[in-house]
Write a protein that holds these residues in place. Structure first.
Motif, PDB file in Angstrom:
ATOM      1  N   LEU A  19      18.983   4.580 -16.115  1.00  0.00           N
ATOM      2  CA  LEU A  19      18.931   5.710 -15.184  1.00  0.00           C
ATOM      3  C   LEU A  19      17.909   6.748 -15.649  1.00  0.00           C
ATOM      4  O   LEU A  19      17.146   7.288 -14.835  1.00  0.00           O
ATOM      5  N   ALA A  20      17.877   7.000 -16.962  1.00  0.00           N
ATOM      6  CA  ALA A  20      16.912   7.963 -17.508  1.00  0.00           C
ATOM      7  C   ALA A  20      15.484   7.494 -17.262  1.00  0.00           C
ATOM      8  O   ALA A  20      14.613   8.289 -16.897  1.00  0.00           O
ATOM      9  N   CYS A  21      15.228   6.205 -17.463  1.00  0.00           N
ATOM     10  CA  CYS A  21      13.894   5.648 -17.214  1.00  0.00           C
ATOM     11  C   CYS A  21      13.482   5.841 -15.761  1.00  0.00           C
ATOM     12  O   CYS A  21      12.345   6.238 -15.470  1.00  0.00           O
ATOM     13  N   ARG A  22      14.390   5.561 -14.858  1.00  0.00           N
ATOM     14  CA  ARG A  22      14.081   5.657 -13.431  1.00  0.00           C
ATOM     15  C   ARG A  22      13.826   7.096 -12.997  1.00  0.00           C
ATOM     16  O   ARG A  22      13.004   7.349 -12.115  1.00  0.00           O
ATOM     17  N   LYS A  23      14.540   8.039 -13.597  1.00  0.00           N
ATOM     18  CA  LYS A  23      14.362   9.442 -13.238  1.00  0.00           C
ATOM     19  C   LYS A  23      13.075  10.020 -13.821  1.00  0.00           C
ATOM     20  O   LYS A  23      12.368  10.783 -13.151  1.00  0.00           O
ATOM     21  N   ALA A  27       7.215   5.481 -11.666  1.00  0.00           N
ATOM     22  CA  ALA A  27       6.176   4.484 -11.421  1.00  0.00           C
ATOM     23  C   ALA A  27       6.282   3.284 -12.354  1.00  0.00           C
ATOM     24  O   ALA A  27       5.533   2.323 -12.206  1.00  0.00           O
ATOM     25  N   TYR A  28       7.217   3.345 -13.305  1.00  0.00           N
ATOM     26  CA  TYR A  28       7.380   2.268 -14.282  1.00  0.00           C
ATOM     27  C   TYR A  28       8.594   1.407 -13.939  1.00  0.00           C
ATOM     28  O   TYR A  28       9.585   1.898 -13.387  1.00  0.00           O
ATOM     29  N   GLU A  29       8.522   0.140 -14.300  1.00  0.00           N
ATOM     30  CA  GLU A  29       9.649  -0.772 -14.109  1.00  0.00           C
ATOM     31  C   GLU A  29      10.496  -0.798 -15.379  1.00  0.00           C
ATOM     32  O   GLU A  29       9.997  -1.139 -16.449  1.00  0.00           O
ATOM     33  N   PRO A  30      11.787  -0.442 -15.301  1.00  0.00           N
ATOM     34  CA  PRO A  30      12.640  -0.482 -16.493  1.00  0.00           C
ATOM     35  C   PRO A  30      12.797  -1.913 -17.018  1.00  0.00           C
ATOM     36  O   PRO A  30      13.005  -2.848 -16.246  1.00  0.00           O
ATOM     37  N   LEU A  31      12.696  -2.074 -18.335  1.00  0.00           N
ATOM     38  CA  LEU A  31      12.809  -3.380 -18.984  1.00  0.00           C
ATOM     39  C   LEU A  31      14.027  -3.365 -19.900  1.00  0.00           C
ATOM     40  O   LEU A  31      13.989  -2.763 -20.973  1.00  0.00           O
ATOM     41  N   PRO A  32      15.137  -4.013 -19.517  1.00  0.00           N
ATOM     42  CA  PRO A  32      16.341  -4.010 -20.359  1.00  0.00           C
ATOM     43  C   PRO A  32      16.158  -4.857 -21.613  1.00  0.00           C
ATOM     44  O   PRO A  32      15.557  -5.936 -21.567  1.00  0.00           O
ATOM     45  N   CYS A  33      16.692  -4.364 -22.733  1.00  0.00           N
ATOM     46  CA  CYS A  33      16.619  -5.071 -24.014  1.00  0.00           C
ATOM     47  C   CYS A  33      18.011  -5.051 -24.659  1.00  0.00           C
ATOM     48  O   CYS A  33      18.702  -4.032 -24.606  1.00  0.00           O
TER      49      CYS A  33
END
Length: 286
Positions: A19-23, A27-33
């Motif tokens: 959620l933090a990445c998206r907010k 313009a970036y795609e979140p990449l889960p690790c």
């Protein structure tokens, strides 16, 4: 076709880090690790351009492992982001507050909702993370089991929110740092700057007291100072520090020079703009 840039985070889709990445980086795609180590590896291997890492929470304190991993990761802090954490109680579509008996989530999330869970007479079940709990509850479809996760997780895994914002403390906020492969120091002309660095003082009496004296005499505001053991040695303590100011400004430069005189090592991890959330809290406190 130009590929979308990626920002790595630890956890499953729907996690608060997601959620933090998206907010912060739309313009970036979140990449889960799966792990924090995997996040740093994704950044170093160029699978991601940036990484978003939680470093501390206003209720639970500092995030374990980050202090040990970050200084030797070969990455640099370029920004900070504060996310108010709102926990949602969610379950399969057919469930109600009367049918659920347990609430599953990360141990920190459970602790942050302790009073609400007690009032609802729900048994806490600790799990690896919040979003993973939501996914598991969705897959099982058991109307006696609920998860505590973000609203994004409820949307991704198609769960019904039974009760919103169940965190006990409304100030519950997580501070994230944004990492890059290359250092990107903000200009010294920028008005509000945070400098993060680590240092080890020499093992002599009053070394820390003397090392920090330069910050007081030069009028530098220190907003964070944390210690942790290095290499399992009780005599080798490393400190992580945040201060207001830019290393190229005379006052902070003098303070760092004095710190270096009493320290074995100093390493600047990032020089970046203070987040709007930080500035708003500071203004309110003043």
């Amino acid at each position: 076709m130009r590929q979308t840039k990626k920002i790595a985070f630890q956890g499953e889709p729907g996690a608060n880090s997601d959620l933090a990445c998206r907010k912060a980086y739309r313009a970036y795609e979140p990449l889960p690790c799966p792990t924090f180590e995997d996040v740093f590896a994704a950044l170093r291997s160029r699978r991601a351009e940036l990484a978003m890492i939680p470093i501390e929470n206003s209720v639970a304190g500092r995030v374990a492992d980050i202090h040990h991993l970050m200084p030797n990761s070969g990455t640099h802090i370029i920004a900070e982001f504060f996310l108010p954490v709102r926990h949602q109680l969610m379950a399969p579509k057919a469930a109600t507050l009367k049918t659920v008996k347990t609430a599953q989530s990360h141990i920190q999330a459970l602790g942050q909702c302790r009073n609400t869970l007690r009032k609802l007479h729900l048994k806490s079940v600790a799990a690896a993370d919040t979003a993973g709990s939501a996914r598991e509850i969705a897959e099982e479809g058991d109307i006696t089991r609920a998860a505590i996760a973000s609203e994004l997780a409820a949307k991704i895994y198609k769960l019904k929110i039974l009760k919103r914002n169940i965190e006990d403390e409304k100030h519950n906020t997580t501070r994230f740092i944004v990492l890059s492969r290359k250092a990107r120091w903000v200009s010294r002309a920028h008005k509000d700057v945070i400098t993060t660095f680590v240092f080890q003082v020499r093992n002599i009496p009053a070394a820390l007291y003397k090392a920090l004296g330069g910050f007081a005499t030069n009028g530098i505001n220190m907003t964070k100072l944390e210690s942790y053991m290095v290499g399992g040695q009780f005599t080798a303590t490393q400190f992580l520090c945040d201060v207001e100011g830019h290393p190229e400004q005379p006052a902070l430069r003098r303070a760092l020079e004095e710190l270096a005189f009493f320290s074995r090592e100093i390493r600047v991890l990032g020089v970046y703009p203070a987040a709007a959330f930080r500035l708003a809290q500071k203004a309110a406190a003043d």
